[in-house]
Design a protein around this motif. Structure first.
Motif, PDB file in Angstrom:
ATOM      1  N   SER A   1       0.824  -1.200   0.000  1.00  0.00           N
ATOM      2  CA  SER A   1       0.000   0.000   0.000  1.00  0.00           C
ATOM      3  C   SER A   1       0.861   1.254   0.000  1.00  0.00           C
ATOM      4  O   SER A   1       2.022   1.231   0.416  1.00  0.00           O
ATOM      5  CB  SER A   1      -0.938   0.024   1.210  1.00  0.00           C
ATOM      6  OG  SER A   1      -0.193   0.181   2.404  1.00  0.00           O
ATOM      7  N   SER A   2       0.273   2.332  -0.474  1.00  0.00           N
ATOM      8  CA  SER A   2       0.977   3.608  -0.472  1.00  0.00           C
ATOM      9  C   SER A   2      -0.018   4.749  -0.407  1.00  0.00           C
ATOM     10  O   SER A   2      -1.115   4.669  -0.946  1.00  0.00           O
ATOM     11  CB  SER A   2       1.823   3.757  -1.739  1.00  0.00           C
ATOM     12  OG  SER A   2       2.563   4.967  -1.686  1.00  0.00           O
ATOM     13  N   MET A   3       0.397   5.809   0.257  1.00  0.00           N
ATOM     14  CA  MET A   3      -0.338   7.056   0.218  1.00  0.00           C
ATOM     15  C   MET A   3       0.104   7.793  -1.039  1.00  0.00           C
ATOM     16  O   MET A   3       1.259   7.701  -1.446  1.00  0.00           O
ATOM     17  CB  MET A   3      -0.056   7.910   1.449  1.00  0.00           C
ATOM     18  CG  MET A   3      -0.853   9.204   1.433  1.00  0.00           C
ATOM     19  SD  MET A   3      -0.583  10.209   2.887  1.00  0.00           S
ATOM     20  CE  MET A   3      -1.281   9.165   4.148  1.00  0.00           C
TER      21      MET A   3
ATOM     22  N   PHE B   1      -8.442  10.249   1.670  1.00  0.00           N
ATOM     23  CA  PHE B   1      -8.269  10.794   3.012  1.00  0.00           C
ATOM     24  C   PHE B   1      -8.398  12.309   2.935  1.00  0.00           C
ATOM     25  O   PHE B   1      -7.688  12.949   2.167  1.00  0.00           O
ATOM     26  CB  PHE B   1      -6.884  10.457   3.575  1.00  0.00           C
ATOM     27  CG  PHE B   1      -6.563   8.995   3.584  1.00  0.00           C
ATOM     28  CD1 PHE B   1      -7.058   8.170   4.569  1.00  0.00           C
ATOM     29  CD2 PHE B   1      -5.753   8.451   2.597  1.00  0.00           C
ATOM     30  CE1 PHE B   1      -6.756   6.817   4.571  1.00  0.00           C
ATOM     31  CE2 PHE B   1      -5.437   7.101   2.601  1.00  0.00           C
ATOM     32  CZ  PHE B   1      -5.944   6.282   3.592  1.00  0.00           C
ATOM     33  N   CYS B   2      -9.286  12.885   3.727  1.00  0.00           N
ATOM     34  CA  CYS B   2      -9.456  14.334   3.770  1.00  0.00           C
ATOM     35  C   CYS B   2      -9.224  14.793   5.201  1.00  0.00           C
ATOM     36  O   CYS B   2      -9.886  14.315   6.119  1.00  0.00           O
ATOM     37  CB  CYS B   2     -10.864  14.729   3.346  1.00  0.00           C
ATOM     38  SG  CYS B   2     -11.284  14.220   1.683  1.00  0.00           S
ATOM     39  N   GLN B   3      -8.262  15.695   5.351  1.00  0.00           N
ATOM     40  CA  GLN B   3      -8.013  16.260   6.665  1.00  0.00           C
ATOM     41  C   GLN B   3      -7.764  17.749   6.480  1.00  0.00           C
ATOM     42  O   GLN B   3      -6.782  18.150   5.847  1.00  0.00           O
ATOM     43  CB  GLN B   3      -6.815  15.599   7.338  1.00  0.00           C
ATOM     44  CG  GLN B   3      -6.603  16.101   8.738  1.00  0.00           C
ATOM     45  CD  GLN B   3      -5.515  15.340   9.459  1.00  0.00           C
ATOM     46  OE1 GLN B   3      -4.903  14.443   8.916  1.00  0.00           O
ATOM     47  NE2 GLN B   3      -5.259  15.710  10.690  1.00  0.00           N
ATOM     48  N   GLY B   4      -8.656  18.537   6.988  1.00  0.00           N
ATOM     49  CA  GLY B   4      -8.528  19.979   6.782  1.00  0.00           C
ATOM     50  C   GLY B   4      -8.596  20.299   5.300  1.00  0.00           C
ATOM     51  O   GLY B   4      -9.498  19.866   4.594  1.00  0.00           O
TER      52      GLY B   4
ATOM     53  N   GLN C   1      -6.245  19.412   3.140  1.00  0.00           N
ATOM     54  CA  GLN C   1      -5.450  18.469   2.346  1.00  0.00           C
ATOM     55  C   GLN C   1      -6.236  17.211   2.014  1.00  0.00           C
ATOM     56  O   GLN C   1      -6.981  16.693   2.842  1.00  0.00           O
ATOM     57  CB  GLN C   1      -4.170  18.075   3.082  1.00  0.00           C
ATOM     58  CG  GLN C   1      -3.179  19.209   3.156  1.00  0.00           C
ATOM     59  CD  GLN C   1      -1.827  18.735   3.658  1.00  0.00           C
ATOM     60  OE1 GLN C   1      -1.716  17.734   4.340  1.00  0.00           O
ATOM     61  NE2 GLN C   1      -0.792  19.474   3.314  1.00  0.00           N
ATOM     62  N   VAL C   2      -6.027  16.725   0.797  1.00  0.00           N
ATOM     63  CA  VAL C   2      -6.615  15.467   0.349  1.00  0.00           C
ATOM     64  C   VAL C   2      -5.466  14.568  -0.085  1.00  0.00           C
ATOM     65  O   VAL C   2      -4.532  15.002  -0.764  1.00  0.00           O
ATOM     66  CB  VAL C   2      -7.589  15.683  -0.840  1.00  0.00           C
ATOM     67  CG1 VAL C   2      -8.121  14.345  -1.331  1.00  0.00           C
ATOM     68  CG2 VAL C   2      -8.729  16.601  -0.437  1.00  0.00           C
ATOM     69  N   ARG C   3      -5.509  13.333   0.338  1.00  0.00           N
ATOM     70  CA  ARG C   3      -4.548  12.313  -0.075  1.00  0.00           C
ATOM     71  C   ARG C   3      -5.344  11.089  -0.489  1.00  0.00           C
ATOM     72  O   ARG C   3      -6.504  10.913  -0.122  1.00  0.00           O
ATOM     73  CB  ARG C   3      -3.595  11.938   1.077  1.00  0.00           C
ATOM     74  CG  ARG C   3      -2.754  13.068   1.594  1.00  0.00           C
ATOM     75  CD  ARG C   3      -1.628  13.378   0.628  1.00  0.00           C
ATOM     76  NE  ARG C   3      -0.701  14.344   1.183  1.00  0.00           N
ATOM     77  CZ  ARG C   3      -0.616  15.606   0.800  1.00  0.00           C
ATOM     78  NH1 ARG C   3      -1.432  16.066  -0.124  1.00  0.00           N
ATOM     79  NH2 ARG C   3       0.258  16.418   1.335  1.00  0.00           N
ATOM     80  N   TRP C   4      -4.689  10.224  -1.247  1.00  0.00           N
ATOM     81  CA  TRP C   4      -5.329   8.998  -1.706  1.00  0.00           C
ATOM     82  C   TRP C   4      -4.491   7.817  -1.258  1.00  0.00           C
ATOM     83  O   TRP C   4      -3.257   7.897  -1.184  1.00  0.00           O
ATOM     84  CB  TRP C   4      -5.465   9.013  -3.231  1.00  0.00           C
ATOM     85  CG  TRP C   4      -6.343  10.131  -3.683  1.00  0.00           C
ATOM     86  CD1 TRP C   4      -7.686  10.072  -3.916  1.00  0.00           C
ATOM     87  CD2 TRP C   4      -5.964  11.487  -3.916  1.00  0.00           C
ATOM     88  NE1 TRP C   4      -8.170  11.310  -4.281  1.00  0.00           N
ATOM     89  CE2 TRP C   4      -7.113  12.199  -4.291  1.00  0.00           C
ATOM     90  CE3 TRP C   4      -4.747  12.179  -3.845  1.00  0.00           C
ATOM     91  CZ2 TRP C   4      -7.099  13.555  -4.593  1.00  0.00           C
ATOM     92  CZ3 TRP C   4      -4.733  13.538  -4.142  1.00  0.00           C
ATOM     93  CH2 TRP C   4      -5.917  14.203  -4.518  1.00  0.00           C
ATOM     94  N   GLY C   5      -5.153   6.725  -0.967  1.00  0.00           N
ATOM     95  CA  GLY C   5      -4.465   5.490  -0.624  1.00  0.00           C
ATOM     96  C   GLY C   5      -4.746   4.446  -1.686  1.00  0.00           C
ATOM     97  O   GLY C   5      -5.867   4.338  -2.177  1.00  0.00           O
ATOM     98  N   ILE C   6      -3.708   3.705  -2.026  1.00  0.00           N
ATOM     99  CA  ILE C   6      -3.843   2.589  -2.968  1.00  0.00           C
ATOM    100  C   ILE C   6      -3.253   1.369  -2.282  1.00  0.00           C
ATOM    101  O   ILE C   6      -2.171   1.435  -1.699  1.00  0.00           O
ATOM    102  CB  ILE C   6      -3.069   2.852  -4.279  1.00  0.00           C
ATOM    103  CG1 ILE C   6      -3.622   4.072  -5.007  1.00  0.00           C
ATOM    104  CG2 ILE C   6      -3.120   1.629  -5.185  1.00  0.00           C
ATOM    105  CD1 ILE C   6      -2.861   4.412  -6.280  1.00  0.00           C
TER     106      ILE C   6
END
Length: 170
Positions: free
Chosen positions: A116-118, A146-149, A151-156
């Protein structure tokens, strides 16, 4: 405590020292965590030739360097976390880094059950999903946002078939 062990890989000596200090502050888990310093010169090593060959792992969790250059780190005004250059920058950026993990996972096969990776950039996320979908040895792919404040990130996350070619004897 739970029956687990953790192997961390890192190229930055200062980050390794900080991790070791954190581990020492938690004596209950100190014997369960191993840190492997990966050489930061020559061919980039991520998993292959780094993970102990005699062991298997339940999962690989990666937070890759997102950028190809330090200049790119200044392009997103929403980015708000300080980091060292080795945490932020790698040749080819996060796409190249995670693509290498995918390629290595197809060689390591089931050494790791889940890889897995962000992902920090939506363009990389889309390209990596496309890349995963075109690899015959990939068995399953899962994604998460992933949403925090601000910032948006994605996980695979993905699993690999036990063999790189699908040969079934009957």
């Amino acid at each position: 405590m739970y029956n687990w062990n953790f192997v961390a890989t890192e190229i930055d000596p200062e980050s390794i020292e900080c991790a070791q200090q954190n581990i020492q502050l938690n004596p209950d888990i100190e014997s369960k965590i191993e840190i492997i310093q990966v050489p930061n010169e020559g061919e980039r090593r991520i998993l292959k030739h780094v993970l102990p060959a005699s062991r298997t792992f339940d999962f690989c969790l990666c937070n890759p360097p997102f950028f190809d250059s330090l200049e790119q780190t200044q392009q997103n005004p929403k980015r708000g976390c300080p980091a060292t250059s080795s945490e932020l920058v790698t040749a080819g950026g996060e796409f190249s880094f995670v693509k290498q993990i995918i390629d290595e996972s197809l060689e390591l096969l089931t050494t790791v059950r889940w890889y897995s990776s962000m992902i920090g950039r939506k363009a990389s996320y889309r390209k990596l999903l496309g890349y995963l979908k075109h690899q015959e040895g990939i068995e399953q792919v899962q994604t998460m946002e992933f949403c925090q404040g601000r910032q948006v990130r994605w996980g695979i996350a993905w699993t690999v078939k036990e063999t790189s070619t699908s040969t079934t004897e009957q």
